[in-house]
Every structure is written in structure tokens, then in C-alpha cells.
Design an enzyme around this catalytic site. Structure first.
Site, PDB file in Angstrom:
ATOM      1  N   LEU A 181      22.766  48.795  46.323  1.00  0.00           N
ATOM      2  CA  LEU A 181      24.186  48.546  46.102  1.00  0.00           C
ATOM      3  C   LEU A 181      24.584  47.298  46.892  1.00  0.00           C
ATOM      4  CD1 LEU A 181      25.548  52.185  46.410  1.00  0.00           C
ATOM      5  CD2 LEU A 181      25.527  50.787  44.348  1.00  0.00           C
ATOM      6  N   ASP A 205      27.969  42.994  60.580  1.00  0.00           N
ATOM      7  CA  ASP A 205      27.790  41.679  61.211  1.00  0.00           C
ATOM      8  C   ASP A 205      28.955  40.752  60.964  1.00  0.00           C
ATOM      9  OD1 ASP A 205      27.623  41.051  58.596  1.00  0.00           O
ATOM     10  OD2 ASP A 205      25.989  39.622  58.837  1.00  0.00           O
ATOM     11  N   ASN A 207      30.121  39.477  58.328  1.00  0.00           N
ATOM     12  CA  ASN A 207      29.816  38.447  57.333  1.00  0.00           C
ATOM     13  C   ASN A 207      29.063  37.235  57.859  1.00  0.00           C
ATOM     14  OD1 ASN A 207      30.798  39.639  54.974  1.00  0.00           O
ATOM     15  ND2 ASN A 207      32.890  39.061  55.458  1.00  0.00           N
ATOM     16  N   LYS A 239      37.614  42.285  49.844  1.00  0.00           N
ATOM     17  CA  LYS A 239      36.978  43.543  49.447  1.00  0.00           C
ATOM     18  C   LYS A 239      35.872  43.899  50.433  1.00  0.00           C
ATOM     19  CE  LYS A 239      36.033  42.056  45.321  1.00  0.00           C
ATOM     20  NZ  LYS A 239      35.527  42.028  43.927  1.00  0.00           N
ATOM     21  N   LEU A 241      34.213  46.746  52.568  1.00  0.00           N
ATOM     22  CA  LEU A 241      34.116  48.199  52.698  1.00  0.00           C
ATOM     23  C   LEU A 241      33.070  48.565  53.743  1.00  0.00           C
ATOM     24  CD1 LEU A 241      34.178  49.203  48.922  1.00  0.00           C
ATOM     25  CD2 LEU A 241      36.080  49.027  50.514  1.00  0.00           C
TER      26      LEU A 241
END
Length: 341
Positions: A181, A205, A207, A239, A241
Site C-alpha cells: 500500500l 520520517d 517525508n 493527505k 495518514l
């Protein structure tokens, strides 16, 4: 000429004056000059705890008796009594396998490893009480994560209905069954295949390693998809999550069989999520909220953490997990980002 100290039992009145009581204890022990104010308070607190031991025991006994009376009353009134254990036994397990890939340990600082730990606790607790619990796997378990779990929550060794493996997920499960995923995948998940094993990246992390889970899926030659978040949800922030949110969304889908309902059951309100087509009802963008979200979740693009209900819970992961709701963890960070949506 020294006078003998007389030992006098502490009274309720004494307890009301910590300083006086602390002084009395010092005189009795002859350690007046060795105990600090903080030590005296600590000693007093311990004494009060011991004195109230019988009272606490009696209260526990009374609560137990009251629960027993309540059950008897329900039976007499013809009301069906359902306990947590009975609800658990009535669950219908799903053959679906959900895997948290913890092989990114060396890419995280300790603070983010702790967040991942909280998210994993949340996943465990939610799966234990789910209507359709999945086969839960935690792979590549070791390094900082295992050390943190050993130090903070030793009870993890007693977790039930979960497979915790030090090996990589592709060494534990068949590659043909694996689906990663990741939000970077061009493929959108429409229907869960309960014969598959869906992998959620366990990385927090903020991003710094964008696209890492997507690249891993391609390197291993396994299937990859993203959650259909964009088809049902419009958010006023990125977005992002958390691992536990991706996990909970999949559990909710198994129960409701509706992606829209699953998303809105799990997504935090602070994300400003609204159904696609109702954007006009959404409040104007809140940049501060977006920054907070990134800070709080530290996850990648697919998952957003729930509120911080997740404080570490000693030996009861289930209890911890429920508190984990407000957890500040973001286990799927980059993974998440890749894991969903």
C-alpha cells in the site's frame, strides 16, 4: 541530654499537614537534616498509600459485587448481558493479512521510532476488538523498535493473534500474495482481496524519504496500490495518514464494505475531511492545521493519525491502544504515505 523519640501513629489530621507530618517523621528517624522537602513529600505520599490499602481493597470488592448484581438484574429482567469477551468470541475473523513492514528502522530517530511503536499498539488493540479481525503481521522487528518496546511495554511478548517476525515480509509470505500500500502507486485499490497480504510501510520520517515504499515494491517485484482516498475525500491539508489509520480504515472497510464510510469513520476531524462534491461546505484552508498535521503524524502521504489517545500503556496493549487514539504516532510516515492513498 538526648530525649527518647516517642512513636505516634499517623492520624488523618497529621496527613492534612504534609510539612508537619514530614517533620515528625524526621524527628522520629533522627534524619532531620538528611531529608529534603521533596523526599518528605514522597515519604508522606507512600505512607498515605499504605494506610489506604484496605480502603482500596474494599472499594474493589464493592465494585465487583455491584457488577454481579447488575448482571443478575439484567437476567431477571430478560435483558441479554453481553461482556467484552462474549463480543470477542462472536467476531468473524477475516483471512485478510495486514503486514507492517518495520524494515526502515535505521531511517528514523528515536522520537519517531516511539511514534511508530504507539501506532503499532493502536493497530493491535483495534484488531483485537474488530468485528472482522485480520491476520496481523509485524515483520523486520528488531533494532530501535524492539529495544523501545522492551523498555516501555514488555507486555508485547504476550500479545495474541499477531505474528511478530524478525525476517522481512517477503521472506515470511509468498510474493504472489503481497500487495504494498503506497500513495505513489498509479494503481487505485477498489476492492479488497481477502486472499492477499497488504503491506503497510512502518516509517515515520516526516517525508524525508518520499517514494521509498513504492521503490521497494518495484525492487521486490510485488504488486502495489494506493487507497481510493481521493475518490471519496477532500481534505484541507495534505493527505498524510498514520500507520494505524491505514490499518483502521481497512478494518472499517471489512465491516462496512463501503470506502466512503470507512474513511470518515477513521479520519481525524482536524484534517478537515469532507466528501468529494461538498467542498463548498469545507472551511477555508487552515495552513496552521496543515503544519500541525505534518508535525503530529510525521507520516507519509497516506495516513493521518488520529487524536492522541495513545499514551503508552504498560502491559495492556489493548488498553493502551484505545488511548492510542490520541497518539502522536505516525507509523506509516513515508510508508504511510506510500501505504495508502
Amino acid at each position: 541530654m538526648a530525649s527518647d523519640a516517642v512513636s505516634v501513629p499517623a492520624t488523618q489530621e497529621d496527613n492534612k499537614d504534609p510539612q508537619a507530618n514530614g517533620t515528625k517523621q524526621e524527628v522520629q528517624s533522627g534524619e532531620t537534616e538528611t531529608l529534603s522537602k521533596r523526599q518528605r513529600k514522597k515519604l508522606l505520599k507512600q505512607q498515605q498509600w499504605e494506610e489506604q490499602r484496605d480502603l482500596r481493597k474494599q472499594k474493589r470488592k464493592e465494585r465487583k459485587q455491584q457488577r454481579k448484581l447488575d448482571r443478575q438484574t439484567q437476567v431477571e429482567d430478560g435483558t441479554e448481558y453481553t461482556s467484552r469477551k462474549r463480543l470477542r468470541r462472536e467476531a468473524e475473523p477475516s483471512p485478510l493479512r495486514l503486514v507492517i513492514d518495520c524494515s526502515f528502522d535505521n531511517l528514523m530517530v528515536l522520537k519517531d521510532v516511539k511514534k511508530l511503536h504507539k501506532q503499532i499498539q493502536r493497530c493491535y488493540a483495534e484488531n483485537r476488538r474488530a468485528a472482522h479481525p485480520v491476520q496481523f503481521y509485524i515483520t523486520s522487528h528488531g533494532g530501535q523498535l524492539k529495544q523501545n518496546m522492551d523498555e516501555i511495554n514488555k507486555g508485547w511478548v504476550n500479545w495474541k493473534d499477531v505474528h511478530i517476525k524478525p525476517e522481512h515480509f517477503h521472506e515470511v509470505l509468498s510474493k504472489e500474495d503481497l500487495v504494498y500500500l503506497t500513495s505513489d502507486s498509479p494503481n487505485v485499490l477498489q476492492e479488497l482481496d481477502e486472499n492477499k497480504a497488504y503491506v503497510i510501510g512502518g516509517l515515520v520520517d516526516h517525508n524525508h524519504h518520499k517514494g521509498i515504499t513504492f521503490e521497494r515494491a518495484k525492487e521486490l517485484g510485488i504488486a502495489h496500490v494506493q487507497l481510493p482516498l481521493g475518490s471519496f475525500v477532500k481534505m484541507n491539508s495534505r493527505k498524510v495518514l498514520a500507520v494505524n489509520h491505514v490499518f483502521e480504515i481497512l478494518l472499517a472497510y471489512l465491516d462496512k464494505r463501503d470506502w466512503k464510510e470507512a474513511f470518515f469513520t477513521v479520519l481525524p476531524q482536524r484534517k478537515g475531511a469532507v466528501p468529494v462534491g461538498q467542498e463548498d461546505m469545507q472551511e477555508e484552508g487552515n495552513n496552521e492545521e496543515e503544519e500541525y498535521s505534518d508535525r503530529d503524524s510525521g507520516t507519509c502521504e497516506p495516513v493521518t493519525e488520529k487524536s492522541e489517545d495513545t499514551k503508552d500503556h504498560s502491559n495492556d496493549p489493548q488498553k493502551d491502544a484505545s488511548q492510542l487514539n490520541q497518539s502522536d504516532s505516525c507509523g506509516v510516515n513515508v510508508e504511510q504515505k506510500e501505504c495508502t492513498s
